[in-house]
Design a protein around this motif. Structure first.
Motif, PDB file in Angstrom:
ATOM      1  N   THR A 135     -83.651  30.217 -43.546  1.00 29.24           N
ATOM      2  CA  THR A 135     -84.015  28.830 -43.253  1.00 29.24           C
ATOM      3  C   THR A 135     -85.461  28.718 -42.774  1.00 29.24           C
ATOM      4  O   THR A 135     -86.132  27.727 -43.048  1.00 29.24           O
ATOM      5  CB  THR A 135     -83.076  28.246 -42.184  1.00 29.24           C
ATOM      6  OG1 THR A 135     -81.726  28.320 -42.658  1.00 29.24           O
ATOM      7  CG2 THR A 135     -83.419  26.805 -41.873  1.00 29.24           C
ATOM      8  N   SER A 170     -78.473  33.081 -49.107  1.00 31.92           N
ATOM      9  CA  SER A 170     -79.230  32.676 -50.293  1.00 31.92           C
ATOM     10  C   SER A 170     -78.395  31.806 -51.220  1.00 31.92           C
ATOM     11  O   SER A 170     -78.843  30.751 -51.685  1.00 31.92           O
ATOM     12  CB  SER A 170     -79.714  33.922 -51.044  1.00 31.92           C
ATOM     13  OG  SER A 170     -80.296  33.584 -52.280  1.00 31.92           O
ATOM     14  N   CYS A 204     -89.975  24.915 -38.938  1.00 37.26           N
ATOM     15  CA  CYS A 204     -89.693  26.328 -39.235  1.00 37.26           C
ATOM     16  C   CYS A 204     -90.175  27.233 -38.104  1.00 37.26           C
ATOM     17  O   CYS A 204     -89.489  28.191 -37.729  1.00 37.26           O
ATOM     18  CB  CYS A 204     -90.362  26.725 -40.549  1.00 37.26           C
ATOM     19  SG  CYS A 204     -89.583  26.029 -42.016  1.00 37.26           S
ATOM     20  N   TYR A 231     -81.671  23.978 -47.626  1.00 38.75           N
ATOM     21  CA  TYR A 231     -81.978  24.749 -46.423  1.00 38.75           C
ATOM     22  C   TYR A 231     -81.726  23.977 -45.131  1.00 38.75           C
ATOM     23  O   TYR A 231     -81.497  24.576 -44.081  1.00 38.75           O
ATOM     24  CB  TYR A 231     -83.400  25.303 -46.451  1.00 38.75           C
ATOM     25  CG  TYR A 231     -84.494  24.361 -46.886  1.00 38.75           C
ATOM     26  CD1 TYR A 231     -84.913  23.301 -46.096  1.00 38.75           C
ATOM     27  CD2 TYR A 231     -85.151  24.567 -48.099  1.00 38.75           C
ATOM     28  CE1 TYR A 231     -85.932  22.461 -46.496  1.00 38.75           C
ATOM     29  CE2 TYR A 231     -86.175  23.733 -48.518  1.00 38.75           C
ATOM     30  CZ  TYR A 231     -86.572  22.685 -47.712  1.00 38.75           C
ATOM     31  OH  TYR A 231     -87.592  21.858 -48.108  1.00 38.75           O
ATOM     32  N   ARG A 282     -85.212  31.210 -53.694  1.00 40.11           N
ATOM     33  CA  ARG A 282     -83.994  31.420 -52.890  1.00 40.11           C
ATOM     34  C   ARG A 282     -83.200  32.626 -53.374  1.00 40.11           C
ATOM     35  O   ARG A 282     -82.747  33.440 -52.565  1.00 40.11           O
ATOM     36  CB  ARG A 282     -83.138  30.152 -52.915  1.00 40.11           C
ATOM     37  CG  ARG A 282     -83.896  28.932 -52.406  1.00 40.11           C
ATOM     38  CD  ARG A 282     -83.078  27.664 -52.409  1.00 40.11           C
ATOM     39  NE  ARG A 282     -83.914  26.496 -52.109  1.00 40.11           N
ATOM     40  CZ  ARG A 282     -83.475  25.288 -51.856  1.00 40.11           C
ATOM     41  NH1 ARG A 282     -82.170  25.052 -51.869  1.00 40.11           N
ATOM     42  NH2 ARG A 282     -84.317  24.297 -51.593  1.00 40.11           N
ATOM     43  N   MET A 319     -77.732  28.433 -49.708  1.00 37.90           N
ATOM     44  CA  MET A 319     -78.929  27.603 -49.699  1.00 37.90           C
ATOM     45  C   MET A 319     -79.192  26.994 -51.075  1.00 37.90           C
ATOM     46  O   MET A 319     -79.692  25.874 -51.186  1.00 37.90           O
ATOM     47  CB  MET A 319     -80.125  28.436 -49.240  1.00 37.90           C
ATOM     48  CG  MET A 319     -81.361  27.619 -48.934  1.00 37.90           C
ATOM     49  SD  MET A 319     -82.627  28.593 -48.083  1.00 37.90           S
ATOM     50  CE  MET A 319     -81.873  28.783 -46.476  1.00 37.90           C
TER      51      MET A 319
END
Length: 468
Positions: free
Chosen positions: A177, A122, A75, A130, A400, A125
């Motif tokens: 993400t 969103s 990330c 993700y 999410r 996902m």
């Protein structure tokens, strides 16, 4: 029962009191009358079940820790890469072979699409996960900008579509993400990981902005857009690291589109706390973009005679430095409920709003620099605490969809802010001051609402306890 339950909720080594409220807890089965209660100790072996060897448990735990490390590294790397590329797209000399108006329109389209595309990210996902959404985002950004670099000047509409549309959607996908895996994976010390990931934004902006101040560097935007593909390939490779620690229950596609999108549980839309936070976030985002864009106007005001030395020009970077300082200061913050977060965000935005009112009147470079850093600190604290409070206030299974809803509020506020500021600068007879007054009013309103909504939530909590 929700289909998205934290499988690690009963792990005593991974517990954190800031992570319990708002979560679904599976209750123990009821015992028959006149019989001893059934034990809820999940660590005791069940009847007719072989005990799990200690070596196997240790191997499983080491695998989970390794996967968590990969998620945090992935990330952070993805966010740094996408922040660098976004800085290229915004700060790069895109008007080298386009008019200034065309370049501004393309930049504005990119900012708007990136902001308003978050709800779409969103929903994608929820259905795709993700990791897939991250790879899609890297592909959209990398290919969108790369192809735009080869489009001739006469097809400026095509450049706008590729940069402002395709790449903009890609940035929207990546904006979720980089944070959703952190919120869903970590319980203990979650805020520290949020700070780590969010700091990549500020570091990337500072580095690229500093490069633009070097007189010898005058790279054409088309070259930047071509070579950014290398950066996005690295980000795409990092997306592979984002393998969830606990797998989400497969979605039953036979139940229709709403089931596929994860919208079978509508109770989140009945939660007044969500709407209160949306309003605070909306007003914050109406006020936050203006000073960042208009700080340059203060420094170039001929009436103030600040000059054009490098020491003056570099002040435009200080809001990003302030963001980094604000994020790092949160390592000492240990309160995580929404009520406690509003208690901090209220005064922070009130102070930020009052300082923004005074910004146009600042007559010394040093005071402008202090304001830029302070404003940036407020921005960093706000975004990190809002991210971190979502699992606590609304539950892990709703991260999410809540990120999408708050992203919509943020996007609308951001777009409204830029449009109103542009209109005020064009029509106002007092120059950039009106934009700062708008920003200060929005931030002050956001802070006052945060304080007021805190008392609303406290009263609601007391009333709920009295009704028991």
């Amino acid at each position: 029962m929700h289909t998205y339950v934290n499988a690690m909720a009963n792990d005593p080594n991974n517990s954190d009191e800031d992570y319990d409220e708002g979560y679904e807890h599976v209750q123990a089965p009821m015992s028959p009358p006149n019989s001893p209660p059934i034990s809820t100790n999940m660590n005791l072996p069940r009847a007719n079940e072989p005990e799990v060897p200690a070596a196997a448990v240790e191997f499983l735990e080491s695998g989970i820790k390794r996967r968590k490390i990969l998620i945090s590294v992935g990330c952070t790397l993805i966010n740094f890469c996408q922040s660098v590329v976004f800085a290229m797209a915004i700060l790069g000399k895109i008007n080298s072979d386009l008019s200034e108006e065309q370049a501004d329109d393309i930049r504005m389209a990119l900012v708007i699409t990136r902001r308003l595309g978050v709800p779409v990210a969103s929903l994608l996902m929820i259905g795709l996960g993700y990791r897939v959404v991250g790879i899609m985002g890297c592909s959209f950004v990398g290919l969108g900008l790369f192809i735009a670099a080869w489009v001739p000047r006469v097809a400026v509409g095509g450049i706008g579509f590729l940069v402002g549309g395709v790449a903009g959607i890609g940035f929207a996908l990546l904006s979720l993400t980089v944070i959703v895996p952190i919120l869903e994976t970590f319980k203990k010390h979650r805020l520290r990981y949020v700070v780590l990931v969010r700091s990549a934004d500020a570091v990337a902006a500072i580095l690229f902005a500093c490069i633009t101040f070097i007189p010898e560097i005058n790279i054409d935007w088309r070259i930047l857009y071509r070579y950014q593909l290398i950066v996005m390939v690295i980000a795409g490779a990092a997306c592979v690291l984002l393998k969830p620690v606990t797998e989400q229950t497969p979605v039953d596609k036979s139940q229709g589109v709403r089931r596929l999108l994860g919208l079978t549980d509508y109770s989140i839309f009945k939660d007044v706390a969500l709407y209160l936070l949306m309003v605070v976030y909306f007003m914050d985002q109406v006020g936050k973009p203006i000073p960042v864009f208009e700080l340059k106007s203060i420094l170039q005001d001929p009436m103030k005679q600040f000059g054009d030395d490098l020491s003056v020009q570099i002040i435009v970077i200080l809001p990003f430095v302030g963001v980094l300082v604000g994020l790092l200061s949160l390592v000492f913050w240990h309160r995580f409920s929404l009520v406690d977060v509003l208690w901090l965000l209220g005064p922070v935005n009130i102070l930020s709003g009052l300082l923004t009112f005074q910004a146009p009147a600042l007559s010394k470079v040093a005071w402008v620099a202090v304001y830029a850093v302070t404003f940036g600190m407020a921005s960093g604290v706000f975004i990190a605490l809002v991210d971190n409070v979502i699992p606590h206030a609304f539950g892990k299974q709703r991260i999410r969809i809540v990120e999408g809803i708050l992203g919509l509020a943020s996007g609308v506020g951001h777009v409204i802010s830029l449009q109103i500021s542009d209109t005020l600068d064009t029509r106002s007879t007092i120059g950039y001051e009106s934009s700062f007054y708008l920003s200060g009013s929005a931030l002050l309103t956001s802070g006052l609402l945060a304080v007021g909504f805190r008392f609303v939530l406290l009263r609601k909590k007391v009333k709920k306890e009295n009704d028991r």
